[in-house]
Design an enzyme around this catalytic site. Structure first.
Site, PDB file in Angstrom:
ATOM      1  CE  LYS A 104      -4.214   0.176   1.275  1.00  0.00           C
ATOM      2  NZ  LYS A 104      -5.411  -0.183   0.552  1.00  0.00           N
TER       3      LYS A 104
HETATM    4  N1  GLU Z   1      -7.589  -0.336  -2.589  1.00  0.00           N
HETATM    5  C1  GLU Z   1      -8.253  -1.579  -2.651  1.00  0.00           C
HETATM    6  C2  GLU Z   1      -8.107  -2.336  -1.355  1.00  0.00           C
HETATM    7  O1  GLU Z   1      -7.734  -1.779  -0.363  1.00  0.00           O
HETATM    8  C3  GLU Z   1      -7.884  -2.390  -3.863  1.00  0.00           C
HETATM    9  C4  GLU Z   1      -6.530  -2.965  -3.917  1.00  0.00           C
HETATM   10  C5  GLU Z   1      -6.219  -3.601  -5.268  1.00  0.00           C
HETATM   11  O2  GLU Z   1      -7.127  -3.783  -6.059  1.00  0.00           O
HETATM   12  O3  GLU Z   1      -5.050  -3.895  -5.479  1.00  0.00           O
HETATM   13  O4  GLU Z   1      -8.424  -3.489  -1.271  1.00  0.00           O
END
Ligand code: GLU
Length: 429
Positions: A104
């Site tokens: 992230k």
């Molecule tokens: N931001 C989304 C999550 O927290 C999607 C992550 C993704 O699709 O890689 O799950």
């Protein structure tokens, strides 16, 4: 005193419960890498502005697969928060059986204060910085939309990456991000935008069925957050004859005792555009006396030991990542308020991201729908994955006699512990 990182504390507890080796437990506390950078981009007035960017990569037992997770644009983005969310992404992927590492990242920026042109230049600067250090790529790390980013952001990312990487032949370039727009040349998959909300509703309905609960007793819903997750959750639930009693965003909330009709909020960009409702605050929404289900679908740590006692809903479904602290969990459990945890409830997004990435890569996987697709076909394929995992968590909950969250953590760990063991001495994963 600040409450401790809930994800790590839960991970420790789950590792102890399963009797995992101390080295493995320690490994989960570590990160493959953590990156911080000051990026600079020209503003519309010609000035150069700098922003703090970061990304964290947790531990992955899949050396042949990329890391995966959202790219957040929000003033509160910090390395510590992104590290926590990277761990959540690991758990989510492990639980769902997706061969991704958890990552992230984001930029400390308030997108509402910038023009689209400025956001494009900031995104391109981020892409350049990450590519320069070989941090992103279809097999390295594949970002996706998160709070404050969307398919347009992903398209900027993809274009800049492709432009820079093609001389080195790091293709297929469109697999560098997911959540892209659909249509010729974009590389996105239909249904990705609504996937998180859709998945959450599938989990909720399956949960009611498995627990033998009646829909009529859980119809009144409060949704905190009117972004991509909150909006689609509210829309889909309203279409399925649930009553959206309240919803909110950074501007506060709207409440209507007899339900906010779909046509009043459909297509609206923020809650200030929703008419004929009483205005409430986010804090008031959280403790509304006349909702059955509360769905936090915005930011982390909103349900705390301070307010968990006041929540009147019978259940919580976590659309956001990490909305409930460990201390709040204990209070909710003691009060008999059920929690459908984030790593299951909001996993629809990364699952459809997996479909998109696999299709871009030409990877064959029995879960991934192939050929030309409608969003209905994608969401049908997603439902199957969500139902299966809800069922698995339900069975684990029965087997271990633990909360749904703890059961989900146990399953996630059971899925990958053997793989980590085989790699223990060979490589640092
Ligand atoms: N931001 C989304 C999550 O927290 C999607 C992550 C993704 O699709 O890689 O799950």
């Amino acid at each position: 005193m600040a409450e401790k990182s809930s994800t790590m504390a839960r991970l420790d507890e789950a590792s102890d419960f399963l009797g995992l080796e101390p080295w493995l437990k320690r490994k989960f506390h570590g990160f493959k890498s953590v990156w911080e950078c000051d990026i600079e981009a020209p503003m519309d007035d010609g000035s150069l502005q700098s922003f703090k960017a970061c990304r964290a990569w947790h531990r992955s037992p899949f050396p042949g697969s990329p890391y995966k997770g959202g790219m957040r644009y929000h003033p509160d983005v910090t390395v510590e928060k992104m590290k926590d969310h990277a761990v959540e992404m690991s758990l989510k992927s492990w639980l769902m059986g997706l061969e991704f590492g958890g990552a992230k990242g984001g930029i400390a920026i308030d997108p509402s204060r910038h023009s689209q042109e400025e956001l494009k230049r900031v995104t391109e600067a981020l892409t350049e910085e990450m590519l320069e250090r070989n941090l992103i790529g279809p097999r390295l790390d594949v970002p996706a939309p998160d709070v404050g980013t969307n398919p347009t952001t992903m398209n900027w990312f993809h274009n800049k990456y492709a432009q820079r990487a093609r001389t080195h032949n790091y293709g297929p370039f469109e697999a560098v991000v997911t959540g892209k727009p659909t249509g010729i040349g974009y590389g996105g998959i239909p249904g990705r935008v609504e996937a998180t909300g859709w998945g959450l509703v599938q989990v909720f309905k399956k949960f009611l069925k498995l627990k033998n609960l009646q829909k009529k007793d859980f119809k009144r819903i409060g949704v905190m957050g009117f972004g991509n997750v909150g909006y689609h959750v509210a829309r889909i639930l309203a279409e399925e004859d649930f009553t959206i009693v309240a919803t909110s965003d950074v501007h506060g909330g709207v409440y209507n005792k007899s339900g906010i009709p779909l046509e009043k909020f459909q297509g609206k960009k923020d809650t200030r555009e929703i008419k004929d409702c009483e205005r409430i605050t986010n804090d008031e929404l959280l403790v509304l006396p006349d909702i059955d289900i509360f769905i936090p679908a915005a930011l982390e740590n909103v349900i705390t030991k301070e307010n968990a006692w006041q929540i009147k809903a019978k259940g919580i479904i976590e659309g956001a990542n990490g909305p409930t602290t460990c201390e709040a969990d204990l209070i909710l459990e003691s009060r008999g308020v059920f929690v459908i945890p984030d790593i299951l409830a909001n996993a629809g997004g990364v699952t459809v991201s997996f479909f998109e990435w696999a299709r871009n890569m030409g990877k064959i996987d029995h879960r991934v729908p192939m050929g030309e697709l409608t969003s209905d076909q994608v969401l049908t394929a997603l439902s199957k994955v969500m139902w299966r995992e809800t069922n698995n968590v339900f069975e684990a909950q029965k087997k271990y006699k633990v909360s749904m969250r703890f059961a989900a953590y146990l399953l996630a760990l059971e899925n990958v512990a053997p793989l980590f063991r085989t790699k223990h001495t060979a490589i640092s994963v």
